[in-house]
Each structure stands twice: as structure tokens, then as C-alpha cells.
Design an enzyme around this catalytic site. Structure first.
Site, PDB file in Angstrom:
ATOM      1  N   TYR A 140       0.835  -1.215   0.000  1.00 16.51           N
ATOM      2  CA  TYR A 140       0.000   0.000   0.000  1.00 16.51           C
ATOM      3  C   TYR A 140       0.868   1.263   0.000  1.00 16.51           C
ATOM      4  CZ  TYR A 140      -4.389  -2.498   0.487  1.00 16.51           C
ATOM      5  OH  TYR A 140      -5.481  -3.284   0.240  1.00 16.51           O
TER       6      TYR A 140
HETATM    7  C1  LIG Z   1      -0.210  -8.222  -3.020  1.00 22.26           C
HETATM    8  C2  LIG Z   1      -0.783  -8.679  -4.365  1.00 22.26           C
HETATM    9  C3  LIG Z   1      -2.207  -8.123  -4.533  1.00 22.26           C
HETATM   10  C4  LIG Z   1       0.121  -8.152  -5.482  1.00 22.26           C
HETATM   11  O1  LIG Z   1      -0.394  -8.619  -6.720  1.00 22.26           O
HETATM   12  P1  LIG Z   1       0.488  -8.599  -8.047  1.00 22.26           P
HETATM   13  O2  LIG Z   1      -0.402  -8.866  -9.206  1.00 22.26           O
HETATM   14  O3  LIG Z   1       1.642  -9.514  -7.879  1.00 22.26           O
HETATM   15  O4  LIG Z   1       1.029  -7.110  -8.062  1.00 22.26           O
HETATM   16  P2  LIG Z   1       1.473  -6.268  -9.333  1.00 22.26           P
HETATM   17  O5  LIG Z   1       2.212  -7.167 -10.292  1.00 22.26           O
HETATM   18  O6  LIG Z   1       0.325  -5.506  -9.887  1.00 22.26           O
HETATM   19  O7  LIG Z   1       2.484  -5.257  -8.649  1.00 22.26           O
HETATM   20  C5  LIG Z   1       2.046  -3.982  -8.228  1.00 22.26           C
HETATM   21  C6  LIG Z   1       3.124  -3.285  -7.453  1.00 22.26           C
HETATM   22  O8  LIG Z   1       3.105  -3.750  -6.112  1.00 22.26           O
HETATM   23  C7  LIG Z   1       4.372  -4.252  -5.748  1.00 22.26           C
HETATM   24  N1  LIG Z   1       4.155  -5.411  -4.910  1.00 22.26           N
HETATM   25  C8  LIG Z   1       3.589  -6.568  -5.272  1.00 22.26           C
HETATM   26  N2  LIG Z   1       3.547  -7.409  -4.219  1.00 22.26           N
HETATM   27  C9  LIG Z   1       4.092  -6.732  -3.179  1.00 22.26           C
HETATM   28  C10 LIG Z   1       4.353  -7.049  -1.831  1.00 22.26           C
HETATM   29  N3  LIG Z   1       4.005  -8.227  -1.326  1.00 22.26           N
HETATM   30  N4  LIG Z   1       4.949  -6.107  -1.063  1.00 22.26           N
HETATM   31  C11 LIG Z   1       5.288  -4.920  -1.564  1.00 22.26           C
HETATM   32  N5  LIG Z   1       5.070  -4.554  -2.822  1.00 22.26           N
HETATM   33  C12 LIG Z   1       4.485  -5.452  -3.628  1.00 22.26           C
HETATM   34  C13 LIG Z   1       5.046  -4.630  -7.060  1.00 22.26           C
HETATM   35  O9  LIG Z   1       6.460  -4.566  -6.946  1.00 22.26           O
HETATM   36  C14 LIG Z   1       4.519  -3.580  -7.999  1.00 22.26           C
HETATM   37  O10 LIG Z   1       5.244  -2.375  -7.915  1.00 22.26           O
HETATM   38  P3  LIG Z   1       5.950  -1.780  -9.239  1.00 22.26           P
HETATM   39  O11 LIG Z   1       4.860  -1.628 -10.250  1.00 22.26           O
HETATM   40  O12 LIG Z   1       6.508  -0.479  -8.767  1.00 22.26           O
HETATM   41  O13 LIG Z   1       6.954  -2.806  -9.626  1.00 22.26           O
HETATM   42  C15 LIG Z   1      -0.810 -10.239  -4.482  1.00 22.26           C
HETATM   43  O14 LIG Z   1       0.476 -10.727  -4.174  1.00 22.26           O
HETATM   44  C16 LIG Z   1      -1.829 -10.889  -3.587  1.00 22.26           C
HETATM   45  O15 LIG Z   1      -2.982 -11.062  -3.965  1.00 22.26           O
HETATM   46  N6  LIG Z   1      -1.409 -11.288  -2.372  1.00 22.26           N
HETATM   47  C17 LIG Z   1      -2.302 -11.939  -1.430  1.00 22.26           C
HETATM   48  C18 LIG Z   1      -3.368 -10.984  -0.937  1.00 22.26           C
HETATM   49  C19 LIG Z   1      -2.803  -9.727  -0.280  1.00 22.26           C
HETATM   50  O16 LIG Z   1      -1.867  -9.786   0.509  1.00 22.26           O
HETATM   51  N7  LIG Z   1      -3.397  -8.575  -0.609  1.00 22.26           N
HETATM   52  C20 LIG Z   1      -2.911  -7.301  -0.095  1.00 22.26           C
HETATM   53  C21 LIG Z   1      -3.971  -6.291   0.039  1.00 22.26           C
HETATM   54  S1  LIG Z   1      -5.352  -6.737   1.092  1.00 22.26           S
END
Ligand SMILES: CC(C)(COP(=O)(O)OP(=O)(O)OC[C@H]1O[C@@H](n2cnc3c(N)ncnc32)[C@H](O)[C@@H]1OP(=O)(O)O)[C@@H](O)C(=O)NCCC(=O)NCCS
Length: 177
Positions: A140
Site C-alpha cells: 500500500y
Molecule cells: C499483493 C498482491 C495483490 C500483489 O499482486 P500482483 O499482481 O503480484 O502485483 P502487481 O504485479 O500488480 O504489482 C504492483 C506493485 O506492487 C508491488 N508489490 C507486489 N507485491 C508486493 C508485496 N508483497 N509487497 C510490496 N510490494 C508489492 C510490485 O512490486 C509492484 O510495484 P511496481 O509496479 O513499482 O513494480 C498479491 O500478491 C496478492 O494477492 N497477495 C495476497 C493478498 C494480499 O496480501 N493482498 C494485499 C492487500 S489486502
């Protein structure tokens, strides 16, 4: 790269059972509560789907919320109601098979744009979220969310006016479709 549908409201017909983001709490909420909450209008869940496989790739849920004024930075407490209206970004998750391709980023822009549009009709100060842990906090934080300085629960928020200042809500910035 998969082709995804634009975000759309979750329906009763959507098969939620195949969705797996790798986190039990978010899976369970989606499997068990997302549709009931949608029916009861207590949260709104939008999904994006793989156009070929037909399965749900990701979801984001939004609800109305409020924040205790005392949780904000002192500079934001003056001349504000108590509590302060907000939009809650409750959950955002991507199925593990589709992670790392920018889909969470697109879904986040969709959610933030939706919040800005809502704020044109219904006053709200910020988008609020309750990160599960420090990893999610970092996720976030990368979108500009900051910790509410005096909230013992360490919620994070981003102000609607800051989103507007950064051009969110002026056009629908998503990479879907
Ligand atoms: C967290 C989550 C939503 C990321 O999804 P994703 O499709 O891999 O993310 P994206 O490819 O769109 O990446 C978006 C950005 O977030 C960053 N990011 C992704 N996962 C991250 C993490 N765990 N911690 C920090 N940053 C993260 C990426 O580096 C990217 O940044 P950039 O564009 O500057 O490189 C996914 O791993 C997930 O669903 N996790 C389980 C549920 C969860 O924890 N949700 C969190 C919110 S409630």
C-alpha cells in the site's frame, strides 16, 4: 500475457471457489463472504476475469467507512467532523497464477478512481485500508498510502484530494480489456 475483462461487479454466477491468492484470510473472505456482502450492500466487490479461461483473476472490495478524527495528523484534525467519512478498501487480491504481471496495480487504480468519482457525490476525506502485515503495508505504501499517525491499529490512508492532485479520477486509468 492473459487478456482480462475490465473490472465488473461480482455476480451470484461467478465461481469463486477456484480463486487462490495464497493468503487464507483473503481467500476465505472471498469464498464465504463476498457474495453475501454484495447482496446485503455492505461491500461492493469488483472482479477481473481471464477472457479465455473464464476464471476470476483478481478482486477488490470497497465499502463506506469512518475514521476517528484523533487518528489523523494534527494538521488534518482542525475544522473537520468527528468521525471523518472515508472509503474502505477492504481487500485486494490476485490469484497466485496471475501475480507479478501488474494486475494488482491496475485493480488499485480502478479502486482509487472509483473512490474519487464517489467523492464527487458523497463527501469522503480519504481511502482507508487495514493492512494485514508489514509486507502488505509496503504494498500500500508504494501507492502513496500512509499510516494514520495516532491509530493504534495502524490503518493506512490516502487523501482524496491527493489522489485528485495526482490525476486519479480524471480518466479511468486501468490496463484491462
Ligand atoms: C499483493 C498482491 C495483490 C500483489 O499482486 P500482483 O499482481 O503480484 O502485483 P502487481 O504485479 O500488480 O504489482 C504492483 C506493485 O506492487 C508491488 N508489490 C507486489 N507485491 C508486493 C508485496 N508483497 N509487497 C510490496 N510490494 C508489492 C510490485 O512490486 C509492484 O510495484 P511496481 O509496479 O513499482 O513494480 C498479491 O500478491 C496478492 O494477492 N497477495 C495476497 C493478498 C494480499 O496480501 N493482498 C494485499 C492487500 S489486502
Amino acid at each position: 500475457m492473459a487478456r482480462l475483462t475490465p473490472p465488473r461487479p461480482l455476480t451470484a454466477e461467478d465461481d469463486r471457489t477456484t480463486f487462490d491468492c495464497g493468503r487464507e484470510a483473503l481467500n476465505n473472505w472471498f469464498w464465504r463472504h463476498a457474495w453475501h456482502n454484495q447482496e446485503a450492500s455492505v461491500s461492493r466487490t469488483s472482479v477481473v476475469c481471464d477472457t479465455q479461461a473464464g476464471e476470476i483473476v483478481g478482486y477488490v472490495s470497497l465499502s463506506a467507512a469512518q475514521i476517528e478524527r484523533a487518528w489523523l495528523a494534527k494538521s488534518h484534525q482542525r475544522n473537520r467532523p468527528d468521525p471523518i467519512p472515508a472509503v474502505l478498501l477492504g481487500q485486494l487480491a490476485i490469484d497466485w497464477r496471475y501475480q507479478g504481471r501488474g494486475y494488482a496495480r491496475s485493480l488499485m487504480f480502478f479502486a482509487l478512481t472509483t473512490a474519487v468519482h464517489l467523492s464527487e457525490q458523497v463527501g469522503c476525506f480519504c481511502v482507508l485500508t487495514h493492512p494485514l502485515d508489514d509486507e502488505v503495508r509496503a504494498f500500500y505504501g508504494s501507492f502513496g498510502f500512509e499510516e494514520l499517525p495516532f491509530d493504534p491499529g495502524r490503518s493506512m490512508a490516502i487523501r482524496i484530494n491527493d489522489l485528485k492532485h495526482n490525476g486519479i479520477g480524471t480518466n479511468l486509468r486501468t490496463d484491462f480489456g
